[in-house]
Design an enzyme around this catalytic site. Structure first.
Site, mmCIF file in Angstrom:
data_model
loop_
_atom_site.group_PDB
_atom_site.id
_atom_site.type_symbol
_atom_site.label_atom_id
_atom_site.label_comp_id
_atom_site.label_asym_id
_atom_site.label_seq_id
_atom_site.Cartn_x
_atom_site.Cartn_y
_atom_site.Cartn_z
ATOM 1 N N ASP A 1 0.849 -1.186 0.000
ATOM 2 C CA ASP A 1 0.000 0.000 0.000
ATOM 3 C C ASP A 1 0.891 1.245 0.000
ATOM 4 O OD1 ASP A 1 0.941 -0.199 2.620
ATOM 5 O OD2 ASP A 1 -0.911 -1.178 3.259
ATOM 6 N N ASP B 1 1.421 4.789 1.743
ATOM 7 C CA ASP B 1 1.044 5.685 2.838
ATOM 8 C C ASP B 1 1.584 7.082 2.542
ATOM 9 O OD1 ASP B 1 -0.105 3.564 4.190
ATOM 10 O OD2 ASP B 1 1.782 3.027 5.169
ATOM 11 N N ASP C 1 10.956 3.690 12.456
ATOM 12 C CA ASP C 1 11.786 2.621 13.007
ATOM 13 C C ASP C 1 13.103 2.397 12.251
ATOM 14 O OD1 ASP C 1 10.269 1.645 10.914
ATOM 15 O OD2 ASP C 1 9.378 -0.008 12.028
HETATM 16 P P1 ATP Z 1 4.646 -3.390 5.277
HETATM 17 O O1 ATP Z 1 5.197 -3.588 3.924
HETATM 18 O O2 ATP Z 1 4.600 -4.621 6.068
HETATM 19 O O3 ATP Z 1 3.372 -2.592 5.326
HETATM 20 P P2 ATP Z 1 5.666 -1.028 6.505
HETATM 21 O O4 ATP Z 1 7.065 -0.602 6.815
HETATM 22 O O5 ATP Z 1 4.886 -0.185 5.563
HETATM 23 O O6 ATP Z 1 5.750 -2.520 6.023
HETATM 24 P P3 ATP Z 1 3.622 -0.463 8.414
HETATM 25 O O7 ATP Z 1 3.263 -1.231 9.628
HETATM 26 O O8 ATP Z 1 2.639 -0.303 7.322
HETATM 27 O O9 ATP Z 1 4.937 -1.158 7.872
HETATM 28 O O10 ATP Z 1 4.134 0.953 8.910
HETATM 29 C C1 ATP Z 1 4.259 2.080 8.063
HETATM 30 C C2 ATP Z 1 5.436 2.938 8.493
HETATM 31 O O11 ATP Z 1 5.236 3.422 9.831
HETATM 32 C C3 ATP Z 1 6.758 2.197 8.555
HETATM 33 O O12 ATP Z 1 7.383 2.161 7.309
HETATM 34 C C4 ATP Z 1 7.534 3.002 9.574
HETATM 35 O O13 ATP Z 1 8.079 4.147 8.999
HETATM 36 C C5 ATP Z 1 6.467 3.422 10.548
HETATM 37 N N1 ATP Z 1 6.340 2.486 11.683
HETATM 38 C C6 ATP Z 1 5.548 1.400 11.766
HETATM 39 N N2 ATP Z 1 5.692 0.774 12.927
HETATM 40 C C7 ATP Z 1 6.586 1.476 13.638
HETATM 41 C C8 ATP Z 1 7.160 1.353 14.938
HETATM 42 N N3 ATP Z 1 6.827 0.355 15.731
HETATM 43 N N4 ATP Z 1 8.053 2.277 15.312
HETATM 44 C C9 ATP Z 1 8.394 3.306 14.509
HETATM 45 N N5 ATP Z 1 7.902 3.474 13.288
HETATM 46 C C10 ATP Z 1 7.016 2.584 12.834
HETATM 47 MG MG MG Z 2 2.698 -0.414 5.089
#
Ligand code: ATP
Ligand code: MG
Length: 451
Positions: free
Chosen positions: A73, A75, A150
Site C-alpha cells: 500500500d 502511505d 523505526d
Molecule cells: P509493510 O510492507 O509490512 O506494510 P511497513 O514498513 O509499511 O511494512 P507499516 O506497519 O505499514 O509497515 O508501517 C508504516 C510505516 O510506519 C513504517 O514504514 C515506519 O516508517 C512506521 N512504523 C511502523 N511501525 C513502527 C514502529 N513500531 N516504530 C516506529 N515506526 C514505525
Molecule cells: Mg505499510
C-alpha cells in the site's frame, strides 16, 4: 528524442543536494518514477500540494519500490492536520482516537494519510515502568517525523511531483546495500517499542535483506520486553509475519534469535518433535505459496496448524490415562488454547474454527455408512481436508486417507457408495472390502474413530 534524453541523463552523474538535514536524491539516481505510485496516492499528494501543504509517499512503499518489489500500500505523510486533509477530499474520514489518521477513498483504494509526528523528549515522554512509550502522537515537522520512524529504509519520503527522495538517516544507501538498520540507538528504540524487534525480523525476512549487526545485537538480551507489550498488538505482528508470504523465513529467523518463546510458547515444543517440525514447516510453506498465488489464507487455519501437535500430545496423554477419546480431544483443545492465550490473544472467534478443524480430523477416519456424507456437508470441510493433506504430507497419517477423501468428495454417488468401507458399528454392511492397513508412525498414535 527519448534516446537523446536517456543519453544525457545517463552521462551526467546524479547529484544529491542537501535541504536542511535531508539528503535529496534525484530521480536520475534512484529511478523511481511517478508512474509507479498508485492512482489514489497521486491524487492525495497532488491534492495536498495544490492546497499548499507538503505531501510525500513514505514508509514501506518507497522502500519496496527501491528494492524493486510491489508495494502493499502507499502511505502518505503531510504537514496538514487530519481536519485539513479531510476538508480537501470528498471521500475522507478521520480514524483512530489517539493516533488520528485520515483514510481517503478512491473506489476500492484506501490511502492512509498521517500528519508528521514527533517523538516526545525523554523527560516528557509518557512511558510504562519498562520505558515503553505510551504516547507518540504529537504533531511535528518532516525531520521529526523521520526520526520517530523505526528503520532507515522506512524513513524515505518520495515527492511524486519532483520525483525526489528526501532522506534524513541514510536510508537510501542502506536500502541500496540491502541493509535494514534501526534509526538511533537500537537499545533505546527497542525499549520505547519492543515490537520493533519483531518488525526487524519480519521486514528482513520478507525483503530478503540483512539485518544490520548493530540493529540485531541487543535483541537477544532485550527480548523479555516483549512480555510487556499488549497481547492484541503482539497478535497483530505475529499475524503480519504469518501472512507476509515469507512466514517460513520469519519463523526460522525468530528461532535463530530465540525470539519465539514469548510469542508462540508452544512452538518450541512442537519444533522439537520431528513430526511437529515437519508439519509446521509444511503448513508455513503452503501458506506462503497460497499468498504468492493471491489465494486467501485463514488465520484460524494457520493457528490450528501451529498448535496441532500440541493438541495431539495433550490428547494422547489423556487417552493413555483411559479418558474417552472425544472427551480427551475436547480437554486437549481447551488446555492448549488456554496455555496459548496466556501469551498471544488469539480471538475467541478463531477458537471455534480451529476446534472445528481439529475435531473433523477424527471424523476423517470414519469411512463407512452415512458418516462420510455428513462430513462432506460440514461448512469447514474444505479447510479440514486441506489440514488432513498436511498431516499426510508430514507423515503423521497414511497418504491413503488423504487420497480416499480426495476422490470421495468429487466422486459420483455410485462411486462414493462403492468406496465406503465396511461398517464396524453394527449397521448393515453394504460391501466387504479389505480393511485399510494402518501405518501410523510410532511417535503419534492414530486418532480413534468417533462420531
Ligand atoms: P509493510 O510492507 O509490512 O506494510 P511497513 O514498513 O509499511 O511494512 P507499516 O506497519 O505499514 O509497515 O508501517 C508504516 C510505516 O510506519 C513504517 O514504514 C515506519 O516508517 C512506521 N512504523 C511502523 N511501525 C513502527 C514502529 N513500531 N516504530 C516506529 N515506526 C514505525
Ligand atoms: Mg505499510
Amino acid at each position: 528524442m527519448i534516446k537523446k534524453f536517456l543519453k544525457r541523463v545517463l552521462r551526467k552523474p546524479a547529484k544529491t543536494r542537501l535541504v536542511g538535514n535531508a539528503q535529496v536524491i534525484p530521480f536520475r539516481q534512484h529511478g523511481v518514477a511517478r508512474e509507479q505510485i498508485s492512482y489514489g496516492a497521486l491524487r492525495v499528494t497532488d491534492g495536498l500540494q495544490a492546497a499548499g501543504y507538503q505531501a510525500y509517499v513514505v514508509g514501506g512503499a518507497v522502500r519496496d519500490l527501491l528494492l524493486e518489489r510491489i508495494p502493499k500500500d502507499f502511505d502518505i505523510a503531510t504537514d496538514a492536520t487530519p481536519e485539513e486533509v479531510r476538508r480537501i477530499f470528498r471521500r475522507a474520514r478521520i480514524i483512530g482516537r489517539r493516533f488520528r489518521l485520515v483514510h481517503v477513498m478512491f473506489g476500492e483504494d484506501v490511502v492512509e494519510v498521517s500528519t508528521f509526528r514527533r517523538m516526545i523528549e525523554a523527560e516528557d515522554a509518557e512511558t510504562d515502568e519498562h520505558g515503553r512509550l505510551l504516547r507518540d502522537n504529537e504533531f511535528g515537522d518532516q525531520e521529526q517525523d523521520a526520526a520517530r520512524r523505526d528503520f532507515t529504509a522506512n524513513a524515505l519520503y518520495y515527492d511524486p511531483s519532483s520525483q525526489e527522495i528526501y532522506d534524513f538517516h541514510g536510508g537510501y544507501a542502506d536500502t541500496r546495500n540491502q541493509l535494514l538498520r534501526i534509526i538511533g540507538d537500537p537499545a533505546v528504540r527497542y525499549r520505547e517499542d519492543p515490537v520493533r524487534m519483531l518488525r526487524a525480523v519480519r521486514l528482513s525476512a520478507k525483503l530478503g535483506i540483512k539485518l544490520d549487526a548493530g540493529t540485531a545485537a541487543p535483541i537477544g538480551r532485550m527480548k523479555s520486553l516483549l512480555d510487556n507489550v499488549p497481547k492484541a498488538r503482539l497478535l497483530d505482528e505475529v499475524l503480519k509475519m504469518l501472512l507476509s508470504g515469507h512466514s517460513l523465513e520469519c519463523i526460522q529467523q525468530l528461532r535463530k534469535m530465540n525470539l519465539h518463546h514469548g510469542l508462540l510458547p508452544l512452538l518450541d515444543v512442537m519444533l522439537e518433535q520431528p513430526l511437529g517440525e515437519k508439519f509446521i514447516m509444511l503448513a508455513l510453506r503452503n501458506t506462503d505459496e497460497r499468498i504468492s498465488q493471491d489465494k486467501t489464507v485463514s488465520p484460524a487455519f494457520l493457528f490450528a496448524a501451529l498448535l496441532w501437535h500440541e493438541v495431539l500430545a495433550a490428547w494422547n496423554l489423556r487417552v493413555r490415562q483411559g479418558i474417552r477419546p472425544v472427551v480427551a480431544m475436547h480437554e486437549a483443545m481447551d488446555e492448549v488454547l488456554g496455555k496459548q492465550r496466556a501469551q498471544l490473544a488469539i480471538p475467541h472467534r478463531q477458537d471455534a474454527v480451529m476446534k472445528e478443524i481439529w475435531l473433523m480430523q477424527q471424523r476423517f477416519e470414519q469411512r463407512s455408512g452415512q458418516r462420510p456424507f455428513r462430513l462432506l456437508e460440514q461448512p469447514r470441510f474444505r479447510a479440514a481436508f486441506d489440514f488432513l493433506l498436511l498431516r499426510c504430507a508430514s507423515g503423521e497419517v497414511d497418504d491413503q486417507l488423504g487420497l480416499w477423501w480426495d476422490e470421495f468428495q468429487d466422486a459420483a454417488t455410485e462411486r462414493q457408495i462403492e468406496m465406503l468401507q465396511p461398517d464396524t458399528g453394527g449397521e448393515k454392511k453394504r460391501r466387504r472390502r479389505k480393511p485399510r492397513k494402518k501405518s501410523a508412525p510410532e511417535t503419534v498414535e492414530p486418532l480413534p474413530a468417533v462420531d
